[in-house]
Design a protein around this motif. Structure first.
Motif, short mmCIF file in Angstrom:
data_model
loop_
_atom_site.label_atom_id
_atom_site.label_comp_id
_atom_site.label_asym_id
_atom_site.label_seq_id
_atom_site.Cartn_x
_atom_site.Cartn_y
_atom_site.Cartn_z
N UNK A 90 30.04 -29.51 26.70
CA UNK A 90 30.97 -30.27 27.49
C UNK A 90 32.29 -30.37 26.71
N UNK A 91 33.37 -30.02 27.34
CA UNK A 91 34.65 -30.11 26.64
C UNK A 91 35.38 -31.40 27.06
N UNK A 92 36.46 -31.75 26.36
CA UNK A 92 37.16 -33.01 26.64
C UNK A 92 37.63 -33.15 28.09
N UNK A 93 38.00 -32.05 28.73
CA UNK A 93 38.46 -32.16 30.12
C UNK A 93 37.31 -32.57 31.04
N UNK B 102 36.88 -36.25 30.53
CA UNK B 102 37.97 -36.92 31.24
C UNK B 102 37.69 -36.97 32.74
N UNK B 103 37.14 -35.89 33.28
CA UNK B 103 36.77 -35.85 34.70
C UNK B 103 35.77 -36.96 35.02
N UNK B 104 34.78 -37.15 34.15
CA UNK B 104 33.80 -38.22 34.36
C UNK B 104 34.46 -39.59 34.28
N UNK B 105 35.43 -39.74 33.38
CA UNK B 105 36.12 -41.02 33.23
C UNK B 105 36.92 -41.36 34.47
N UNK B 106 37.41 -40.36 35.17
CA UNK B 106 38.22 -40.60 36.37
C UNK B 106 37.42 -41.21 37.51
N UNK B 107 36.11 -41.24 37.38
CA UNK B 107 35.27 -41.88 38.40
C UNK B 107 35.16 -43.39 38.20
N UNK B 108 35.60 -43.88 37.03
CA UNK B 108 35.56 -45.32 36.75
C UNK B 108 36.46 -46.06 37.74
N UNK C 258 44.65 -56.86 46.04
CA UNK C 258 44.01 -56.03 45.02
C UNK C 258 42.75 -55.38 45.57
N UNK C 259 42.52 -54.16 45.08
CA UNK C 259 41.32 -53.42 45.47
C UNK C 259 40.89 -52.54 44.30
N UNK C 260 39.59 -52.38 44.13
CA UNK C 260 39.05 -51.50 43.09
C UNK C 260 38.81 -50.12 43.68
N UNK C 261 39.39 -49.12 43.04
CA UNK C 261 39.24 -47.73 43.48
C UNK C 261 39.01 -46.86 42.26
N UNK C 262 38.50 -45.62 42.47
CA UNK C 262 38.33 -44.72 41.33
C UNK C 262 39.67 -44.41 40.65
N UNK C 263 39.61 -44.21 39.36
CA UNK C 263 40.82 -43.95 38.57
C UNK C 263 41.58 -42.74 39.10
N UNK C 264 40.87 -41.69 39.49
CA UNK C 264 41.55 -40.50 39.99
C UNK C 264 42.43 -40.82 41.19
N UNK C 265 41.92 -41.68 42.08
CA UNK C 265 42.68 -42.04 43.27
C UNK C 265 43.85 -42.96 42.89
N UNK C 266 43.62 -43.87 41.97
CA UNK C 266 44.69 -44.76 41.52
C UNK C 266 45.85 -43.96 40.93
N UNK C 267 45.52 -42.97 40.13
CA UNK C 267 46.57 -42.15 39.52
C UNK C 267 47.32 -41.34 40.58
N UNK C 268 46.59 -40.85 41.57
CA UNK C 268 47.21 -40.10 42.66
C UNK C 268 48.15 -41.00 43.47
N UNK D 249 38.82 -44.49 25.62
CA UNK D 249 39.88 -43.60 25.12
C UNK D 249 40.51 -42.79 26.26
N UNK D 250 39.68 -42.23 27.11
CA UNK D 250 40.19 -41.41 28.20
C UNK D 250 41.01 -42.24 29.19
N UNK D 251 40.50 -43.42 29.53
CA UNK D 251 41.21 -44.29 30.47
C UNK D 251 42.56 -44.69 29.89
#
Length: 190
Positions: free
Chosen positions: A1-4, A7-13, A41-51, A93-95
């Motif tokens: 597993x590489x860092x990317x 990071x992909x797994x972290x984006x599900x937080x 306020x609403x809790x959403x996955x990090x990937x969506x928040x960044x988008x 760290x990833x977040x």
């Protein structure tokens, strides 16, 4: 597993955002998200928040642990403890890196937070390297390390596996001369 991949797994937080738009529930493979209401306020996955942040559709609220006082306490606990301490997030760290890269305007005292998280990371990696060194020198067959994050494990995995392979080869060569001859003899007798 590489860092990317880590990071992909972290984006599900899940992370809390304050949207500036209205939207009914969104139905995704991973589940429902929403509804979105401006200012609520609403809790959403990090990937969506960044988008959404990239499209200027929300303001990201930093996680509770991403506070200078809390990070200083975590750093002190990690420094004082002989063992690894539990981190506030499995992907701290990833977040931190993702938020400071793409939503720095939403993170108060971003530079101090970046420094504190880097200090915590450095403490933990130094402790991990020391633990690996002790493990290899001890000639034991297994070890248990609690509270490591996936990224921390991932950073030492190549080094550890290569070290253990080299140790095995050295031990085999050291003791293998006799064992290799007995194997050859037993095969020739058949």
């Amino acid at each position: 597993m590489d860092p990317s991949e880590v990071e992909f797994l972290a984006e599900k937080e899940l992370i809390r955002v304050v949207p500036n738009f209205s939207q009914d529930k969104i139905y995704l493979i991973g589940g429902e998200i929403g509804p979105f209401n401006p200012g609520l306020q609403i809790d959403i996955p990090l990937w969506m928040a960044l988008n959404l942040k990239q499209r200027q559709k929300c303001r990201i609220l930093p996680p509770d642990w991403m506070d200078v006082e809390k990070l200083e306490e975590i750093k002190q606990n990690e420094h004082d403890s002989k063992y690894f301490t539990e981190m506030p997030s499995q992907h701290y760290m990833e977040i931190t890196q993702l938020l400071l890269k793409q939503a720095i305007s939403d993170i108060p005292q971003a530079d101090v937070i970046r420094t504190l998280v880097k200090d915590i990371w450095d403490l933990r990696v130094a402790k991990l390297r020391s633990s690996i060194d002790t493990f290899i020198k001890s000639d034991t067959t297994h070890a248990k390390l609690n509270f490591l994050t996936l990224m921390e494990i991932n950073t030492v995995r190549p080094f550890l596996t290569k070290s253990l392979d080299q140790m095995h080869k050295l031990k085999t060569n050291l003791h293998g001369g006799d064992m290799g001859n007995s194997t050859i003899e037993s095969q020739s007798q058949d």
